[in-house]
Design an enzyme around this catalytic site. Structure first.
Site, PDB file in Angstrom:
ATOM      1  CB  CYS A 240      -0.972  -0.012   1.172  1.00 32.74           C
ATOM      2  SG  CYS A 240      -0.179  -0.104   2.792  1.00 32.74           S
ATOM      3  CG  HIS A 515      -4.213   0.525   4.286  1.00 31.00           C
ATOM      4  ND1 HIS A 515      -3.574  -0.299   3.395  1.00 31.00           N
ATOM      5  CD2 HIS A 515      -5.262   1.081   3.610  1.00 31.00           C
ATOM      6  CE1 HIS A 515      -4.214  -0.252   2.233  1.00 31.00           C
ATOM      7  NE2 HIS A 515      -5.232   0.586   2.339  1.00 31.00           N
TER       8      HIS A 515
END
Length: 607
Positions: A240, A515
């Site tokens: 990510c 994230h």
């Protein structure tokens, strides 16, 4: 108690419900006074509920159902809830040293009415992967979708360093505390699964790519956007941090213009290594050519498909030896390393792919290249002698500005702190003035000497105290239009230093379990949330209300937007059969798609 049951009628978020739950209540009804054990009289009293002992697992019920004596009514309002919840203000006798930070890991939702409804759950399994559990159906969903439900019951686990269940189970398996599951037989892909991924060739992307292919050949590199059944995480691992940066760079108009018009691709001997090479032997990678291909693919597939940038995944160690596949990394570090490598690619001689000069100046950020022209700026550190007024300057080329946010509530305040005059008067560390030749007190100031075309700003949210990494969760307001003039040197103020925000990279979660996503302003009016394979249209207010980590600004208040620039490119004539059959491509030609010449790209684009 086993849970907290919170009223939600007057609250739009969990914190509001908790504040109402623990609010001091005055009981002064003359007919229902309390007998005080102190003064022994019937008196008005104040009552307050607080949490005396915080549990390991905190369960919160949002009271959606109410019985009015005749029927059961349901409250359908949306109550926002945080991923990380700090219980400190609501615990009796708590101090700032107490660890009262909780992480959300499960949500139960009731759909429908009281007479005909259905319960499902959302589970946080690994990293930022959430799953919707609907009886016997399990579907991967996004973090954004999980956080947007009309929740009924919330499950929080204490301690931000607590591992998600997937990581915990993996640790048990590695320690042999539980046996690993036996591998199930590999089923043949169904027709539905086969149709969810499309055969793709970089050299044959055409105007019809957005239409669904009928081929049965499955290619992992191209998948439908917003398709929950496609487990992107299992295909590409923990990337990510890389995805958020590539998505931001792919919406950088000057960079798109540069890579599409540069002669580098025609002359680079390693461009074939980037075009879906399936050979087992790893060839040398040219990251500049890989970025060109990536940008072309994202332009051609933007309306329907998401593309897995596998070449960047395979070349993580080419960007930096610190990057290892399937491990969490810092997006800012990846961005700087990638820009440095792209800059070095521009410095290579195309014929030999070697450095054109061994001089350090040729490979520094200050050396001339398309990357340094777009992202390269320069800082001036000026030292002024308080005794004689002599000034000396040191200049430092940079790709970004890294700003402290500990004492800043907005970006302008952070820039003011960054460029504030600092008086250095420590008697043990006095400077020797080149003017008066004495050890003197000096004033030091940093300013922007050269403003880049694309301004990248890092808000320093992570710090290391020697033992652990800490994260600053505070919200720092950032403007859509930024004037860099007050923070620049006198010589730099001669030009227009107004910038427009076009991308924001955000880190959710803790340093150990987080994230990255990106928010991009691709159209004059539209912002999009890019969450790995997921894409969602959002409002400008939502994009501007994030806890930003990396901000991307483009010079010029009315600079061309991504959408306008792409429309300009794709409005050019379609390639003829002769164009498609040619083995060489012009610098402005999309491989098999729309065509534009360098003169076209440079014409009337405000770049």
């Amino acid at each position: 108690m086993l849970d907290l049951s919170l009223e939600i009628n007057d609250a739009d978020e969990i914190m509001g419900s908790l504040m109402s739950f623990t609010r001091v209540e005055k009981l002064d009804d003359p007919e229902n006074r309390f007998n005080c054990n102190g003064c022994k009289g019937k008196v008005a009293v104040e009552k307050q509920l607080t949490i005396d002992r915080a549990p390991e697992v905190l369960i919160i019920q949002l009271k959606r159902f109410n019985y009015n004596g005749h029927v059961i009514e349901k409250n359908f309002k949306n109550v926002s809830y945080p991923w990380y919840l700090d219980l400190y203000p609501f615990v009796n006798g708590a101090t700032e040293k107490d660890d009262l930070l909780y992480r959300l890991y499960a949500i139960i939702v009731h759909h429908g009415s009281t007479s005909s409804g259905h319960y499902i759950s959302y589970i946080h399994s690994t990293q930022m992967i959430w799953y919707q559990m609907n009886d016997d159906a399990v579907i991967q969903t996004s973090f954004t979708e999980a956080m947007a439900q009309k929740a009924y019951i919330l499950f929080y686990v204490k301690d931000e360093s607590c591992l998600p269940v997937h990581s915990f189970i993996n640790n048990l398996v590695m320690k042999r505390e539980i046996p690993p599951p036996s591998a199930p037989p590999s089923p043949s892909p169904s027709s539905d699964e086969a149709s969810s991924c499309l055969q793709f060739d970089v050299e044959n992307v055409d105007e019809h790519t957005s239409k669904k292919s009928q081929t049965d050949t499955v290619n992992e590199d191209v998948c439908p956007k917003n398709e929950n059944r496609v487990d992107i995480q299992s295909l590409i691992g923990v990337t990510c941090y890389m995805n958020s940066i590539l998505q931001s760079l792919a919406h950088t108009v000057p960079l798109i213009k540069s890579v599409l018009t540069s002669p580098h691709y025609r002359e680079c001997p390693y461009k074939e290594s980037n075009d879906n090479d399936k050979n087992e032997e790893k060839k040398q990678i040219c990251l500049l050519c890989a970025l060109r291909n990536h940008i072309i693919i994202t332009i051609q597939l933007q309306d329907y498909l998401c593309y897995i940038p596998r070449i960047f995944i395979d070349s993580l160690t080419d960007v930096s030896s610190n990057f290892v596949e399937n491990e969490q990394q810092d997006a800012h570090e990846y961005l700087l390393c990638l820009l440095t490598k792209l800059h070095e690619c521009c410095q290579r001689s195309p014929a030999t792919n070697t450095q054109a000069s061994t001089s350090a100046a040729q490979t520094s950020i200050e050396a001339e290249s398309p990357i340094s022209q777009i992202f390269g700026g320069k800082l001036r550190s000026q030292i002024r002698c308080c005794a004689c007024g002599h000034r000396s300057q040191i200049y430092e080329p940079v790709f970004d500005l890294s700003l402290e946010i500990g004492e800043a509530d907005d970006l302008v305040s952070a820039l003011e702190s960054f460029t504030r005059v600092e008086k250095i008067d420590d008697p043990e560390n006095l400077f020797t003035c080149d003017g008066c030749k004495a050890k003197v007190v000096v004033e030091k100031q940093l300013t922007v000497e050269k403003a880049p075309e694309v301004l990248i700003i890092q808000l320093k949210r992570f710090s290391c105290d020697g033992n652990s990494i800490q994260k600053e969760f505070k919200y720092v307001e950032y403007p859509s239009i930024l004037d860099l003039t007050p923070f620049s040197s006198e010589s730099a103020r001669e030009e227009n230093l107004t910038y427009r925000l076009y991308a924001v990279v955000v880190h959710f979660g803790s340093p150990l379990d987080g994230h990255y996503v990106s928010f991009v302003h691709s159209h004059e009016l539209n912002w999009y949330l890019k969450d790995d394979s997921k894409e969602k249209l959002i409002s400008a207010d939502e994009a501007m209300g994030q806890r930003g980590y990396i901000l991307f600004y483009l010079k010029g208040r009315f600079s061309t937007s991504y959408h306008t620039f792409i429309e300009f490119l794709t409005s050019k004539r379609q390639p003829s059969d002769a164009d498609k059959g040619s083995s060489s491509s012009s610098p402005g030609e999309f491989d098999g798609g729309s065509r534009c010449d360098e003169s076209d790209v440079n014409k009337d684009t405000n770049l």
